[in-house]
Design a protein around this motif. Structure first.
Motif, mmCIF file in Angstrom:
data_model
loop_
_atom_site.group_PDB
_atom_site.id
_atom_site.type_symbol
_atom_site.label_atom_id
_atom_site.label_comp_id
_atom_site.label_asym_id
_atom_site.label_seq_id
_atom_site.Cartn_x
_atom_site.Cartn_y
_atom_site.Cartn_z
ATOM 1 N N UNK A 1 26.512 24.980 -63.594
ATOM 2 C CA UNK A 1 26.061 26.304 -63.991
ATOM 3 C C UNK A 1 26.163 26.391 -65.507
ATOM 4 N N UNK A 2 25.316 27.196 -66.101
ATOM 5 C CA UNK A 2 25.371 27.403 -67.549
ATOM 6 C C UNK A 2 25.390 28.900 -67.818
ATOM 7 N N UNK A 3 26.313 29.315 -68.703
ATOM 8 C CA UNK A 3 26.382 30.710 -69.128
ATOM 9 C C UNK A 3 26.177 30.770 -70.635
ATOM 10 N N UNK A 4 25.490 31.794 -71.067
ATOM 11 C CA UNK A 4 25.264 32.010 -72.494
ATOM 12 C C UNK A 4 26.450 32.772 -73.074
ATOM 13 N N UNK A 5 26.857 32.375 -74.268
ATOM 14 C CA UNK A 5 27.915 33.075 -74.980
ATOM 15 C C UNK A 5 27.447 33.350 -76.404
ATOM 16 N N UNK A 6 28.186 34.203 -77.077
ATOM 17 C CA UNK A 6 27.947 34.449 -78.502
ATOM 18 C C UNK A 6 29.272 34.216 -79.210
ATOM 19 N N UNK A 7 29.293 33.245 -80.123
ATOM 20 C CA UNK A 7 30.497 32.953 -80.884
ATOM 21 C C UNK A 7 30.644 34.026 -81.955
ATOM 22 N N UNK A 8 31.758 34.763 -81.902
ATOM 23 C CA UNK A 8 31.988 35.858 -82.839
ATOM 24 C C UNK A 8 32.783 35.406 -84.058
ATOM 25 N N UNK A 9 33.827 34.623 -83.820
ATOM 26 C CA UNK A 9 34.671 34.105 -84.899
ATOM 27 C C UNK A 9 35.022 32.665 -84.578
ATOM 28 N N UNK A 10 34.944 31.827 -85.587
ATOM 29 C CA UNK A 10 35.345 30.436 -85.452
ATOM 30 C C UNK A 10 36.010 30.054 -86.767
ATOM 31 N N UNK A 11 37.334 29.858 -86.716
ATOM 32 C CA UNK A 11 38.096 29.573 -87.929
ATOM 33 C C UNK A 11 38.944 28.329 -87.722
ATOM 34 N N UNK A 12 38.718 27.341 -88.584
ATOM 35 C CA UNK A 12 39.514 26.117 -88.583
ATOM 36 C C UNK A 12 40.341 26.104 -89.852
ATOM 37 N N UNK A 13 41.644 25.980 -89.693
ATOM 38 C CA UNK A 13 42.537 25.829 -90.834
ATOM 39 C C UNK A 13 43.390 24.592 -90.597
ATOM 40 N N UNK A 14 44.151 24.212 -91.590
ATOM 41 C CA UNK A 14 44.976 23.007 -91.477
ATOM 42 C C UNK A 14 45.954 23.096 -90.309
ATOM 43 N N UNK A 15 46.532 24.284 -90.075
ATOM 44 C CA UNK A 15 47.548 24.440 -89.035
ATOM 45 C C UNK A 15 47.128 25.339 -87.881
ATOM 46 N N UNK A 16 45.836 25.675 -87.787
ATOM 47 C CA UNK A 16 45.434 26.547 -86.678
ATOM 48 C C UNK A 16 43.939 26.429 -86.388
ATOM 49 N N UNK A 17 43.586 26.911 -85.201
ATOM 50 C CA UNK A 17 42.196 26.943 -84.747
ATOM 51 C C UNK A 17 42.010 28.218 -83.946
ATOM 52 N N UNK A 18 41.024 29.023 -84.325
ATOM 53 C CA UNK A 18 40.763 30.303 -83.662
ATOM 54 C C UNK A 18 39.300 30.376 -83.286
ATOM 55 N N UNK A 19 39.038 30.771 -82.047
ATOM 56 C CA UNK A 19 37.671 31.040 -81.626
ATOM 57 C C UNK A 19 37.682 32.300 -80.763
ATOM 58 N N UNK A 20 36.737 33.168 -81.049
ATOM 59 C CA UNK A 20 36.556 34.399 -80.275
ATOM 60 C C UNK A 20 35.076 34.451 -79.911
ATOM 61 N N UNK A 21 34.805 34.701 -78.640
ATOM 62 C CA UNK A 21 33.418 34.700 -78.179
ATOM 63 C C UNK A 21 33.218 35.759 -77.105
ATOM 64 N N UNK A 22 31.970 36.145 -76.927
ATOM 65 C CA UNK A 22 31.655 37.097 -75.865
ATOM 66 C C UNK A 22 30.701 36.440 -74.875
#
Length: 115
Positions: A78-99
């Protein structure tokens, strides 16, 4: 390859979890087993998160804005569509927020490396 303690925050379908866990980090890939016994692989270079359990395999591709779902017992994709709202890569962290496009819901993964 090294073992690292990470702090993980997830918000999936209104369920929030925050925990510390040991993970394996190899270059820009983090692997661990979460509290629900899902195998987690976070590829920070390609912006892909894979979550696998005995019933499903979810591949979240934030560059393609899609979730690929494989139902193991049904042997169906199955495939669902998403929208990536925030994508942040830093040396000590990784953040992704999507709807999720079909639902009015925002999900989030945040991983922080402990020193």
């Amino acid at each position: 390859m090294e073992r690292k303690e990470i702090s993980v925050y997830t918000k999936l379908e209104k369920n929030e979890e925050n925990y510390n866990i040991m993970a394996i980090k190899n270059n820009n890939v983090i692997k661990y087993i979460d509290l629900a016994n899902n195998k987690m692989v976070i590829d920070m270079e390609n912006d892909i998160i894979t979550r696998e359990n005995s019933e499903y395999e979810f591949t979240l591709d934030f560059k393609k804005n899609k979730i690929f779902i494989y139902a193991k017992k049904l042997k169906m994709d199955f495939i669902k569509e998403i929208k990536t709202l925030i994508l942040t890569r830093k040396k000590n962290s990784y953040l992704v927020r999507y709807s999720l496009m079909e639902e009015n819901m925002v999900n989030e993964y945040f991983v922080k490396f402990k020193n």
